[in-house]
Enzyme design. Structure first.
Site, short mmCIF file in Angstrom:
data_model
loop_
_atom_site.label_atom_id
_atom_site.label_comp_id
_atom_site.label_asym_id
_atom_site.label_seq_id
_atom_site.Cartn_x
_atom_site.Cartn_y
_atom_site.Cartn_z
N GLN A 64 71.37 -115.65 14.32
CA GLN A 64 72.07 -116.38 13.18
C GLN A 64 70.97 -116.74 12.29
O GLN A 64 72.01 -117.21 11.05
CB GLN A 64 70.81 -117.92 13.86
CG GLN A 64 69.47 -117.86 13.84
CD GLN A 64 69.80 -119.81 14.71
OE1 GLN A 64 68.32 -119.39 15.52
NE2 GLN A 64 69.23 -120.13 13.46
N CYS A 70 71.20 -122.66 15.25
CA CYS A 70 70.54 -122.98 16.70
C CYS A 70 71.88 -123.03 17.52
O CYS A 70 72.31 -122.54 18.87
CB CYS A 70 69.30 -123.00 17.03
SG CYS A 70 69.37 -124.44 16.18
N HIS A 365 65.11 -126.74 17.61
CA HIS A 365 65.85 -125.24 17.58
C HIS A 365 66.24 -125.27 19.32
O HIS A 365 66.04 -126.06 20.17
CB HIS A 365 65.05 -124.63 17.84
CG HIS A 365 66.14 -123.01 18.23
ND1 HIS A 365 66.05 -122.26 16.79
CD2 HIS A 365 65.43 -121.43 19.03
CE1 HIS A 365 66.64 -121.43 17.55
NE2 HIS A 365 65.69 -120.69 18.38
N ASN A 386 67.95 -116.51 23.49
CA ASN A 386 67.80 -116.63 21.98
C ASN A 386 68.54 -115.98 21.39
O ASN A 386 69.83 -115.68 21.41
CB ASN A 386 66.49 -116.65 21.25
CG ASN A 386 65.57 -117.46 20.56
OD1 ASN A 386 66.32 -118.07 19.93
ND2 ASN A 386 64.46 -117.36 20.20
#
Length: 444
Positions: A64, A70, A365, A386
């Site tokens: 990102q 996110c 997040h 992630n």
């Protein structure tokens, strides 16, 4: 009663340092190395090796970059896993984050202006108006907001609308949009308080949204209406789907009924009894679109349902407080990582509810759970995809301890088919409306 600090107090505090034999050692270590590096417990690392009994996905991790997208990345990552499994697209295939980002900014701007109109008769220093003006729009969001965008605008592969300088680093775009929206708020509040007719006010709002659209096209590019989807699969066989629309692409290549997926939260605070539903006032993006709705359950139930979805071969979108007890470089999230309280000779203990109530922890997040290690019938650690690129963790994948899940995971999105019949019924309840600044709204 106010109590000032007197010189005699400071003298006593200084003398109390002698109560700790290692105070000089701690002071030298902390001043030279910093708090977390000194407090790190490296014995925790071997217990978090990235091996899992259930491992659903190993797709290449996305990035990102310098943006707060996110939630979009996590949601699109859950969907691209399905495209990879169903159509054998290359491992580096991605869905366009910029496309959804454009429409989110566009819809959030309209959502803000509608809220300005609805609160125009409140004073500027009211808490709701102050909350609105603090951040007219930003990058964050919620699963339900993503669903509202896809239902209205569809989705496209990254090849159809790639990243731009402003999607990868959104600070300048956010600054420009927020300045424009505050400017517009001044005008709208004055028009309403001057008694202008509703049709004149709405026409002015439409002109403002026209300007926002232009700013977004200049910054992110114009969203595609039709495109060719062209790729070679993992066996190098060529495919092309010509002149397809974003909605048709979603229906053909992702083909999920988004109504099947519900947000489950774990908020053990007194104001949110379990087995009840909640929404957050003034939180959303698409006016008239899918509303935010959270179903609050105990953390053990969230874990049980997450495991069920993983066992069915499907990844899980989740929201957490990623800055707590996380080693970004190693890709480890574990409550045993740092012992700051021991280092400082103090008690810093707070329950999960206390952290939420007192502002110590919030959802900040969103990521994707792609695996879990189950030992003797219980989860011990979780595999997390992630969106910080492949230079951290294990090629971008993190390992989350089960205790970290207990303490810092606040939300998972689960297909409602995995809920019990009682939970399905409870999830249908009309939600209690929470204040705009409630911790369950902070991810957006």
């Amino acid at each position: 009663m106010d109590q000032p600090i007197e010189p005699k107090n400071i003298e006593r505090y200084a003398n109390n340092l002698n109560d700790y034999d290692d105070s000089n050692v701690v002071r030298r270590a902390v001043t030279h190395n910093g708090i977390l590096k000194t407090a790190a417990d490296f014995e925790a690392n071997p217990k978090m090796d990235p091996v899992f009994s259930i491992d659903v996905s190993d797709q290449r991790v996305s990035d990102q970059k310098r943006s707060g997208r996110c939630w979009l990345f996590a949601a699109l990552n859950t969907m691209r896993t399905k495209v990879e499994n169903d159509f054998n697209v290359p491992k580096d295939f991605e869905l366009s984050q910029a496309y959804i980002f454009f429409w989110d900014k566009f819809e959030k701007s309209n959502y803000f202006l509608n809220n300005v109109i609805n609160t125009a008769e409140q004073p500027l220093d009211s808490r709701k108006v102050s909350f609105l003006m603090a951040t007219p729009q930003q990058d964050g969001g919620q699963w339900d907001m993503l669903c509202a965008l896809i239902e209205k605008y569809g989705i496209v592969p990254k090849s159809a609308m790639p990243e731009t300088a402003n999607s990868e680093n959104s600070s300048e775009l956010n600054a420009a949009l927020n300045t424009q929206l505050r400017h517009d708020a001044v005008i709208l509040r004055k028009m309403i308080n001057d008694g202008q007719k509703a049709e004149i006010i709405n026409a002015k709002r439409d002109d403002m949204i026209n300007e926002i659209y232009r700013m977004l096209v200049y910054s992110l590019g114009k969203p595609v209406e039709k495109f060719n989807f062209e790729y070679r699969d993992q066996e190098k066989e060529y495919h092309i789907d010509e002149n397809i629309t974003p909605k048709a692409f979603f229906q053909k290549y992702i083909n999920l009924d988004l109504e099947d997926y519900v947000s489950l939260i774990n908020s053990p605070t007194e104001d949110k009894p379990y087995n009840k539903t909640y929404t957050v006032e003034m939180l959303g993006n698409v006016v008239g679109g899918r509303p935010i709705k959270h179903f609050n359950l105990p953390i053990e139930e969230l874990k049980k349902l997450t495991i069920k979805q993983l066992e069915a071969g499907e990844t899980v979108w989740f929201g957490s407080d990623v800055v707590k007890d996380t080693d970004r470089k190693q890709g480890i999230m574990d409550t045993r990582l740092y012992h700051v309280d021991e280092l400082m000779h103090t008690d810093m203990s707070l329950t999960k509810a206390q952290r939420l109530d007192y502002g110590e922890s919030v959802m900040d997040h969103a990521m994707v759970i792609t695996g879990v290690d189950i030992v003797n019938g219980k989860p011990t650690k979780w595999k997390v995809e992630n969106s910080w690129g492949d230079k951290v963790g294990t090629k971008g994948y993190f390992v989350m301890s089960d205790d970290w899940f207990n303490e810092f995971v606040y939300q998972v999105v689960i297909n409602k088919k995995f809920l019990s019949e009682k939970e399905k019924e409870e999830q249908q309840q009309a939600p209690k409306i929470l204040a705009p600044w409630d911790p369950m709204g902070t991810l957006a």
